[in-house]
Design a protein around this motif. Structure first.
Motif, PDB file in Angstrom:
ATOM      1  N   SER A 229     -12.943 -29.405 -13.912  1.00  0.00           N
ATOM      2  CA  SER A 229     -12.671 -30.654 -13.190  1.00  0.00           C
ATOM      3  C   SER A 229     -13.652 -31.746 -13.616  1.00  0.00           C
ATOM      4  O   SER A 229     -14.706 -31.472 -14.175  1.00  0.00           O
ATOM      5  CB  SER A 229     -12.813 -30.411 -11.694  1.00  0.00           C
ATOM      6  N   ARG A 230     -13.272 -32.996 -13.342  1.00  0.00           N
ATOM      7  CA  ARG A 230     -14.116 -34.135 -13.709  1.00  0.00           C
ATOM      8  C   ARG A 230     -15.462 -34.043 -12.992  1.00  0.00           C
ATOM      9  O   ARG A 230     -16.513 -34.317 -13.565  1.00  0.00           O
ATOM     10  CB  ARG A 230     -13.389 -35.434 -13.333  1.00  0.00           C
ATOM     11  N   GLU A 231     -15.372 -33.609 -11.731  1.00  0.00           N
ATOM     12  CA  GLU A 231     -16.590 -33.514 -10.907  1.00  0.00           C
ATOM     13  C   GLU A 231     -17.605 -32.542 -11.535  1.00  0.00           C
ATOM     14  O   GLU A 231     -18.789 -32.857 -11.661  1.00  0.00           O
ATOM     15  CB  GLU A 231     -16.211 -33.017  -9.513  1.00  0.00           C
TER      16      GLU A 231
ATOM     17  N   VAL B 262     -19.159 -34.079 -14.615  1.00  0.00           N
ATOM     18  CA  VAL B 262     -20.178 -35.094 -14.279  1.00  0.00           C
ATOM     19  C   VAL B 262     -21.477 -34.395 -13.893  1.00  0.00           C
ATOM     20  O   VAL B 262     -22.569 -34.780 -14.348  1.00  0.00           O
ATOM     21  CB  VAL B 262     -19.670 -36.013 -13.140  1.00  0.00           C
TER      22      VAL B 262
END
Lengths: 277, 164
Positions: free
Chosen positions: A69-71, A74
């Motif tokens: 996931s993007r989270e 990051v």
């Protein structure tokens, strides 16, 4: 005219021919290294076999990377940036220490300086299926100026050395292979020894260490640079077990390799003292 | 010579495919059971085409695989040649056996051949030849059964079918 019942060579004579051929080939290979060019040519076309056999594993890892996931990406990015800052700070200190070390060695008139090695990243493409040989195939070969005897490391320690070079790939013998030995020294006190593979995936043996030697569990062994094959100062293993039986004049010292031999996918080829492409 | 045979393409394709099975990554626990696929390949084709796939072709193929995979010299060449020779010698007996008898026979042959040839190819290594040989023989028995059940009909059809 061709006979109807052609007499074939007897089985014994064919057996004799096979053994004669085998003996001749082994002799030519051992005495004159006469099969090196054949090995090089055929070894160079073996890369697709390793790539195809490795493809499912790569597919799984790339798919799992793609599903992150993007989270989480990051978060990982932040963690890596923080780590990079710490490493940069440590590198600054290392440069100062290296310069100081150089000055001190010059004062002592010592020639064994830590070299400024160049490093090239290689990817693992295959593992030897032979259970008695600890060998890997990497995706760098003669085209990338890889050479026989070249040291190979990973992020945590010494992995082994290149034993065969093909056009686009190379074979690496791991330090755990029974045929491999590395001259080392104990980082704490400089005591020299040789660490050898015993044919087990996570064990090395420290050879011929006297019963009175200053060695402790947890000692770090680094390459000593003797023999000229491995550059000085790379972590090789950590002492895990010391046994003194009271009879033998030597200690039985077991060590664990520092490198992640069964996990590293990316390896680093060392070009000692800037001997690189 | 092989391509001159009717259906020779099948031998060549399987021959090219075999080294892939030999290098396919397996967990250590399974890797110790990996049979010598090139030896089984030569044994199978020597059984299908006795007199045509023999010791010399077996030797040459084993050597090719050794060079291709960087294996020690004579790890495959000698076992391939010896198994082809044994199968040629015992062909009539093998044909008269049931599938179970036949596969056991092949397993024992592979076991004995490995006991003889493995120390020659591994020279300096203090390996336990016994454990390698019996594991390889057991897995060869299972694969031989599978080959005869599923692959033999196709192989015979491609080699021996009559042209229309």
């Amino acid at each position: 005219m061709k006979p109807l019942f052609a007499q074939r060579r007897s089985l014994v004579s064919r057996l004799f021919i096979v053994f004669l051929l085998a003996a001749a080939l082994v002799a030519v290979d051992h005495l004159f290294n006469g099969l090196a060019s054949v090995r090089y040519i055929l070894g160079s076309i073996s890369k697709p076999y390793y790539q195809i056999s490795n493809a499912p594993q790569q597919l799984v890892s790339s798919v799992s990377e793609g599903w992150q996931s993007r989270e989480s990406l990051v978060l990982e990015n932040q963690r890596l940036k923080a780590r990079e800052r710490i490493l940069k700070a440590k590198t600054q200190k290392l440069a100062a220490l290296s310069a100081e070390n150089g000055r001190l060695r010059a004062l002592l008139n010592s020639s064994a300086l830590l070299g400024d090695d160049d490093i090239v990243v290689a990817e693992l493409i295959g593992i030897s299926p032979d259970i008695n040989r600890y060998e890997l195939m990497i995706n760098k070969g003669a085209n990338d100026e890889v050479f026989v005897g070249q040291p190979v490391i990973d992020a945590t320690g010494l992995v082994g050395q290149v034993t065969d070079v093909y056009q686009y790939s190379a074979r690496v013998m791991l330090i755990t292979d029974e045929r491999h030995a590395v001259p080392v020294q104990i980082n704490r006190n400089g005591l020299r020894a040789v660490v050898a593979g015993v044919g087990l995936p996570d064990e090395l043996a420290l050879m011929n260490v006297g019963a009175t030697a200053d060695i402790k569990q947890g000692d770090l062994l680094v390459s000593s640079g003797l023999g000229g094959r491995f550059p000085i100062g790379y972590p090789v293993a950590r002492v895990s077990d010391i046994v003194q039986d009271g009879i033998s004049p030597f200690l039985s010292v077991k060590t664990k390799p520092m490198a992640q031999l069964d996990r590293s996918r990316y390896l680093l080829l060392v070009f000692p003292d800037g001997n690189s492409q | 010579m092989i391509m001159g045979l009717k259906g020779g393409w099948l031998i060549v394709i399987t021959g090219l495919f075999i080294p892939l099975l030999q290098v396919w990554p397996l967990p250590i626990s399974l890797n110790v059971w990996r049979p010598l696929f090139p030896v089984l390949f030569i044994g199978f084709w020597a059984y299908i085409l006795p007199g045509q796939i023999g010791a010399l072709i077996g030797f040459a193929y084993g050597l090719l695989v050794e060079f291709l995979l960087g294996s020690p010299l004579m790890q495959f060449a000698l076992p391939c040649a010896l198994l082809a020779l044994c199968i040629e010698m015992l062909y009539l007996k093998l044909r008269s056996f049931s599938l179970v008898q036949q596969s056991l026979y092949v397993g024992v042959l592979i076991f004995v051949i490995l006991l003889v040839t493995y120390p020659l190819s591994q020279q300096a290594l203090g390996v336990s030849v016994w454990s390698i040989a019996w594991r390889s023989a057991v897995s060869s028995i299972i694969i031989w059964v599978a080959l005869i059940l599923w692959f033999e009909p196709m192989a015979r059809k491609s080699i021996f079918s009559l042209d229309a």
